[in-house]
Scaffold this active site. Structure first.
Site, PDB file in Angstrom:
ATOM      1  N   ASP A 157      -0.425 -14.575   3.490  1.00 58.70           N
ATOM      2  CA  ASP A 157      -0.792 -13.190   3.225  1.00 58.70           C
ATOM      3  C   ASP A 157      -0.156 -12.816   1.888  1.00 58.70           C
ATOM      4  OD1 ASP A 157      -0.799 -10.471   2.922  1.00 58.70           O
ATOM      5  OD2 ASP A 157      -0.058 -10.007   4.932  1.00 58.70           O
ATOM      6  N   HIS A 170       3.099  -7.918   8.226  1.00 58.60           N
ATOM      7  CA  HIS A 170       2.289  -6.687   8.275  1.00 58.60           C
ATOM      8  C   HIS A 170       1.342  -6.837   9.476  1.00 58.60           C
ATOM      9  CE1 HIS A 170      -1.036  -4.009   7.036  1.00 58.60           C
ATOM     10  NE2 HIS A 170      -0.176  -3.417   6.224  1.00 58.60           N
ATOM     11  N   CYS A 185       3.243  -0.291   8.733  1.00 55.75           N
ATOM     12  CA  CYS A 185       2.432  -1.309   9.429  1.00 55.75           C
ATOM     13  C   CYS A 185       3.266  -2.555   9.694  1.00 55.75           C
ATOM     14  CB  CYS A 185       1.165  -1.666   8.644  1.00 55.75           C
ATOM     15  SG  CYS A 185       0.076  -0.272   8.387  1.00 55.75           S
ATOM     16  N   LYS A 195      -3.851  -3.126  -4.994  1.00 54.22           N
ATOM     17  CA  LYS A 195      -2.414  -3.072  -5.292  1.00 54.22           C
ATOM     18  C   LYS A 195      -2.125  -3.656  -6.676  1.00 54.22           C
ATOM     19  CE  LYS A 195      -1.280  -3.885  -0.411  1.00 54.22           C
ATOM     20  NZ  LYS A 195      -1.140  -2.573   0.183  1.00 54.22           N
ATOM     21  N   GLN A 227       1.202  -8.622  -1.137  1.00 52.21           N
ATOM     22  CA  GLN A 227       2.277  -8.145  -2.023  1.00 52.21           C
ATOM     23  C   GLN A 227       2.778  -9.268  -2.930  1.00 52.21           C
ATOM     24  OE1 GLN A 227       3.138  -4.944  -1.980  1.00 52.21           O
ATOM     25  NE2 GLN A 227       2.356  -4.255  -0.008  1.00 52.21           N
TER      26      GLN A 227
HETATM   27  N1  C6P Z   1       0.163  -2.795   2.857  1.00 51.54           N
HETATM   28  C1  C6P Z   1       1.551  -0.865   2.433  1.00 51.54           C
HETATM   29  O1  C6P Z   1       1.729   0.332   2.184  1.00 51.54           O
HETATM   30  P1  C6P Z   1      -5.173  -4.121   2.916  1.00 51.54           P
HETATM   31  O2  C6P Z   1      -4.938  -2.834   3.664  1.00 51.54           O
HETATM   32  O3  C6P Z   1      -6.177  -4.994   3.596  1.00 51.54           O
HETATM   33  O4  C6P Z   1      -5.413  -3.938   1.473  1.00 51.54           O
HETATM   34  O5  C6P Z   1      -3.764  -4.891   2.957  1.00 51.54           O
HETATM   35  C2  C6P Z   1      -3.129  -5.124   4.183  1.00 51.54           C
HETATM   36  C3  C6P Z   1      -1.778  -5.702   3.963  1.00 51.54           C
HETATM   37  C4  C6P Z   1      -1.522  -6.992   4.395  1.00 51.54           C
HETATM   38  N2  C6P Z   1      -0.353  -7.575   4.174  1.00 51.54           N
HETATM   39  C5  C6P Z   1       0.645  -6.944   3.518  1.00 51.54           C
HETATM   40  C6  C6P Z   1       1.918  -7.673   3.278  1.00 51.54           C
HETATM   41  C7  C6P Z   1       0.447  -5.643   3.060  1.00 51.54           C
HETATM   42  O6  C6P Z   1       1.424  -5.031   2.403  1.00 51.54           O
HETATM   43  C8  C6P Z   1      -0.789  -4.993   3.307  1.00 51.54           C
HETATM   44  C9  C6P Z   1      -0.995  -3.568   2.889  1.00 51.54           C
HETATM   45  C10 C6P Z   1       0.150  -1.396   2.474  1.00 51.54           C
HETATM   46  O7  C6P Z   1       2.482  -1.629   2.638  1.00 51.54           O
HETATM   47  C11 C6P Z   1      -0.734  -0.557   3.321  1.00 51.54           C
HETATM   48  S1  C6P Z   1      -0.233  -0.544   5.015  1.00 51.54           S
END
Ligand code: C6P
Length: 411
Positions: free
Chosen positions: A203, A126, A369, A229, A206
């Site tokens: 990271d 991401h 992203c 999430k 997910q």
């Molecule tokens: N992915 C998706 O629709 P934040 O925005 O800080 O809560 O998480 C960022 C982020 C980082 N790593 C991974 C693997 C992610 O999936 C995400 C967030 C969302 O896939 C929003 S782009």
């Protein structure tokens, strides 16, 4: 534990937002990888906190401040338990996964990465786990290297040995890909990275949502995840870090709460984790995330995982049979978390998403992203259906019926 005694229809009743119609049809919410819906228990915890306990933490010597501080610190214990951290003080509250990764890239990275050093990430990441490392590499003149992905959306780990060397200072990798659903072998990668002395940042945006995470067993150095999430509020997340690393790291931001003593020319820092929590924190966010952990613990992550696997097996099979649908990511459900990225013939993913929305089915469309993933597969975007504990086979059927509408319009 089997998923047999697990009733998603009963669980759905806990989530007020699921009980509505969109464009005249009952809502099917399949955008859980972007953010999940919130159970009543979390909504109540947020409401009750503001109604009864609201005060600033660690500052006032009065009853409300005491209660707010207790709630904030109890929530820290809950998230520590969620990932089996050995000590709650290893859990730093952040705004979310993105801020947690940025914290490490700045507060650890600027002190430990220098010219000629290497940072290893993957094409699957991401943007939140790419851009902070690009910024660090540019600032320090370090080299950014990539683990490639294959056409099934798996990391190409055969040449991991040649990507790691004594110059590799950090390996930053996603536990689960948000754009492909791939579950990565993070424990093995951690072992290989440690063998050359690199620090490992996972990271878990997910990951900690869908599976039992044990940071002690993974043996990684940093693990980042967020509340929104996993049934919690937005604007709150956790950076777990090994105590000995957090203790020697520089602060990320300066301000109240993170200091020990302030003098005219210099200051000293508070102990971990407060050193990294400058300013009034998102107290209600922490309380809400703690309530989300309580809610999920009462159901049991193993049961949630088993249910999601059942839904994914069904969804992969059903979507695989829709003419023109191409699924990206591993074919086997064992390697595939609760996300299905797909395209359908010549229909643009935005059109797919718009037509599905007319049918009351919410999916995400775009690059998620993860532009490097899109580039690998030579597409500008995909549609993405993502599932969670309240998803049902009927949701999958509604998705497939919506795709029939897409086919009817595009043919
Ligand atoms: N992915 C998706 O629709 P934040 O925005 O800080 O809560 O998480 C960022 C982020 C980082 N790593 C991974 C693997 C992610 O999936 C995400 C967030 C969302 O896939 C929003 S782009």
């Amino acid at each position: 534990m089997t998923s047999e005694d697990f009733d998603p229809n009963r669980i759905r009743k806990d989530f007020p937002a699921l009980d509505q119609t969109v464009n005249g049809k009952p809502l099917v919410y399949l955008d859980n990888a972007a953010t999940s819906q919130k159970p009543r228990r979390v909504l109540d915890a947020i409401h009750n906190y503001y109604e009864q306990d609201n005060a600033n933490v660690h500052r006032g010597i009065h009853e409300l401040s005491r209660r707010a501080t207790v709630a904030y610190e109890e929530a820290r214990e809950k998230v520590a338990g969620w990932i089996n951290a050995s000590d709650p003080s290893e859990c730093v509250w952040t705004r979310g996964t993105t801020e947690a990764i940025n914290l490490v890239s700045v507060a650890w990275g600027l002190d430990h990465v220098g010219e000629g050093d290497e940072i290893l990430i993957s094409v699957m990441e991401h943007h939140s786990n790419i851009v902070p490392w690009q910024i660090l590499a540019a600032r320090t003149k370090a080299k950014l290297r990539y683990i490639e992905i294959d056409d099934d959306g798996r990391l190409v780990l055969d040449d991991l040995g040649s990507l790691l060397n004594e110059r590799t200072k950090v390996v930053a990798i996603s536990h689960v890909s948000n754009s492909l659903g791939t579950i990565n072998p993070v424990k093995e990668i951690t072992e290989a990275a440690h063998a050359v002395g690199a620090v490992v940042m996972i990271d878990g945006a997910q990951g900690a949502v869908h599976t039992k995470v044990d940071v002690q067993d993974l043996d990684c150095d940093f693990y980042a995840f967020g509340g929104h999430k996993m049934c919690g509020p937005t604007g709150i997340g956790v950076l777990w870090g090994r105590k000995e690393l957090l203790e020697v790291m520089s602060p990320f931001q300066g301000g109240g709460e993170m200091i020990h003593i302030v003098e005219r020319d210099q200051s000293s820092w508070a102990r971990v984790p407060n050193k990294f929590e400058a300013g009034t924190p998102n107290i209600v966010g922490a309380v809400g995330m703690g309530a989300a952990v309580d809610y999920l613990n009462d159901i049991g992550i193993e049961r949630i995982e088993a249910h999601e696997r059942e839904i994914m097996t069904y969804a992969l099979q059903q979507l695989g049979e829709v003419p023109g649908v191409k699924i990206y990511g591993p074919k086997s459900v064992d390697e595939h978390s609760a996300v299905i990225s797909f395209t359908m013939g010549d229909a643009h993913p935005h059109d797919i998403s718009t037509i599905l929305d007319m049918e009351g089915v919410a999916v995400r469309a775009g690059h998620h992203c993860a532009q490097l993933v899109m580039k690998h597969f030579d597409v500008s975007a995909t549609a993405r259906a993502s599932f969670y504990l309240y998803s049902t086979k009927e949701d999958v059927d509604r998705l497939v019926a919506g795709l029939d509408q897409v086919a009817a319009i595009f043919n």
